[in-house]
Design a protein around this motif. Structure first.
Motif, short mmCIF file in Angstrom:
data_model
loop_
_atom_site.label_atom_id
_atom_site.label_comp_id
_atom_site.label_asym_id
_atom_site.label_seq_id
_atom_site.Cartn_x
_atom_site.Cartn_y
_atom_site.Cartn_z
N ALA A 283 29.54 31.73 45.42
CA ALA A 283 30.82 32.02 44.78
C ALA A 283 30.73 31.81 43.26
O ALA A 283 31.30 32.57 42.48
N LEU A 284 30.01 30.78 42.85
CA LEU A 284 29.82 30.52 41.43
C LEU A 284 29.06 31.67 40.78
O LEU A 284 29.37 32.10 39.66
N ALA A 285 28.06 32.20 41.49
CA ALA A 285 27.31 33.35 40.97
C ALA A 285 28.20 34.57 40.84
O ALA A 285 28.10 35.34 39.87
N VAL A 286 29.11 34.78 41.80
CA VAL A 286 30.05 35.90 41.73
C VAL A 286 30.96 35.76 40.51
O VAL A 286 31.18 36.71 39.76
N ASP A 287 31.50 34.56 40.32
CA ASP A 287 32.38 34.33 39.17
C ASP A 287 31.64 34.60 37.87
O ASP A 287 32.17 35.25 36.96
N TRP A 288 30.41 34.12 37.78
CA TRP A 288 29.59 34.33 36.58
C TRP A 288 29.38 35.82 36.34
O TRP A 288 29.50 36.31 35.22
N ALA A 289 29.07 36.56 37.40
CA ALA A 289 28.80 37.99 37.27
C ALA A 289 30.06 38.76 36.87
O ALA A 289 30.01 39.64 36.00
N LEU A 290 31.17 38.45 37.51
CA LEU A 290 32.42 39.16 37.18
C LEU A 290 32.80 38.97 35.72
O LEU A 290 33.29 39.89 35.07
N ALA A 291 32.56 37.76 35.21
CA ALA A 291 32.93 37.48 33.83
C ALA A 291 32.06 38.24 32.83
O ALA A 291 32.46 38.41 31.67
N ARG A 292 30.90 38.73 33.28
CA ARG A 292 29.95 39.37 32.37
C ARG A 292 29.76 40.86 32.64
O ARG A 292 28.86 41.48 32.06
N PRO B 103 38.75 34.02 51.96
CA PRO B 103 39.14 33.84 50.56
C PRO B 103 38.91 32.44 50.02
O PRO B 103 38.96 32.24 48.80
N ARG B 104 38.65 31.46 50.86
CA ARG B 104 38.52 30.08 50.38
C ARG B 104 37.43 29.94 49.32
O ARG B 104 37.58 29.16 48.36
N TRP B 105 36.32 30.65 49.50
CA TRP B 105 35.16 30.38 48.66
C TRP B 105 35.33 30.94 47.26
O TRP B 105 35.01 30.26 46.28
N LEU B 106 35.83 32.14 47.14
CA LEU B 106 36.10 32.67 45.79
C LEU B 106 37.31 32.00 45.17
O LEU B 106 37.38 31.86 43.94
N ALA B 107 38.27 31.55 45.98
CA ALA B 107 39.41 30.81 45.43
C ALA B 107 38.94 29.55 44.73
O ALA B 107 39.56 29.11 43.75
N GLY B 108 37.85 28.98 45.19
CA GLY B 108 37.32 27.77 44.57
C GLY B 108 36.85 27.97 43.14
O GLY B 108 36.71 26.99 42.40
N VAL B 109 36.61 29.23 42.74
CA VAL B 109 36.22 29.52 41.36
C VAL B 109 37.29 30.39 40.68
O VAL B 109 37.02 31.05 39.67
N GLY B 110 38.49 30.40 41.24
CA GLY B 110 39.59 31.13 40.64
C GLY B 110 39.53 32.63 40.84
O GLY B 110 40.12 33.39 40.06
N ARG B 111 38.85 33.07 41.90
CA ARG B 111 38.72 34.50 42.18
C ARG B 111 39.25 34.82 43.57
O ARG B 111 39.64 33.94 44.33
#
Length: 303
Positions: A131-140, A168-176
């Motif tokens: 999920a952290l990798a997804v958040d990082w990728a979406l931001a870039r 949805p729990r896992w992406l919710a943990g990084v605000g996504r």
């Protein structure tokens, strides 16, 4: 339907195709050996892409990824984030150069990510890494000219992708939220594997205290919406049963109104399904055109 024949057919084309198939068949057993990926990667072209290795997406030792960009970058290119398999207890992004090259050769910016492995990291820790990798990728995405993000995974990595898309729990943990994803692709994924028999998987999932909602199929039967999915499996997969996993998940998603494509492919095994992305093995089955075509077709601007 009209059928068009070339004015000057290439008499060597059938022979070339036969040679490609023979090469693929000869190399396929290597993917079952101890260190087959090094052989496949050694035969991977280097002129189709550029690569940036060891980019951190978090502070952890295994929270790093490699970025494969097409040699001929295009505006608004789709971006794919790939998670490899290995029973949540083995694997390295360095082993999957052939995946980065394959998708980049099709105009897709491709991220190949490491994530925490058992026993050091157990469920749900590896999902939190992903999920952290997804958040990082979406931001870039704008940095790469990208307009959408598709998750792709093989085996345990397909499970990771499925859980991020369906729970949805896992992406919710990084605000996504899963709605931020354009789609996801599962290659030979285990989506319903309770009770757990494999010792390394038992460790990764705290067996026998594994919660039922750790299974993607659990969520597929209850969700209201989810990103479109492409599920590919080897028809004769003896490691992850395609009927119990890919077919059952596709049926559950379809019942909930989720767009899903399913294909069971012949002449492949659990390992060669992902191996067929590699150039020397592409003659085994049309895995690369199916995956790349799906990613491009589902690419769209993110809200």
């Amino acid at each position: 339907m009209a059928i068009h024949s070339p004015a000057c057919p290439d008499p060597l084309k059938p022979r070339r195709r036969g040679l490609r198939l023979a090469l693929a068949a000869a190399l396929a057993p290597l993917l079952q050996a101890c260190s087959p990926l090094r052989v496949i990667n050694a035969l991977t072209p280097s002129d189709t892409h550029t690569v940036q290795r060891g980019v951190p997406y978090g502070d952890g030792e295994r929270q790093q990824l490699d970025i494969y960009r097409p040699a001929q970058p295009a505006p608004h290119a789709p971006v794919a984030l790939f998670f490899y398999g290995g029973s949540w207890s083995s694997g390295s992004r360095a082993d999957y150069t052939f995946v980065g090259e394959a998708l980049a050769s099709q105009g897709i910016v491709t991220l190949v990510a490491d994530y925490g492995l058992s026993p050091a990291v157990r469920y749900p820790g590896f999902l939190q890494d992903c999920a952290l990798a997804v958040d990082w990728a979406l931001a870039r995405l704008p940095d790469w000219g990208g307009r959408s993000l598709c998750l792709v995974g093989h085996s345990a990595g397909a499970y990771n992708a499925a859980m991020l898309a369906l729970d949805p729990r896992w992406l919710a943990g990084v605000g996504r939220h899963p709605s931020a994803l354009s789609a996801w692709v599962g290659l030979a994924g285990p989506y319903d594997f309770l009770p757990i028999g494999m010792p390394e998987v038992q460790t990764a999932f705290h067996w026998p205290d594994t919660p039922p909602d750790s299974q993607p199929l659990f969520h597929a039967r209850r969700l209201q919406a989810a990103p479109p999915a492409l599920l590919l499996a080897a028809r004769q997969d003896v490691l992850v049963n395609p009927q119990r996993n890919s077919v059952a998940l596709a049926q559950a998603l379809e019942a909930q109104g989720v767009a899903v494509e399913l294909a069971l492919l012949d002449r492949l095994s659990h390992a060669t399904l992902v191996g067929a992305l590699a150039k020397p093995l592409r003659g085994l089955a049309p895995v690369l055109p199916r995956v790349a075509g799906f990613i491009r077709a589902r690419a769209q601007p993110l809200a």
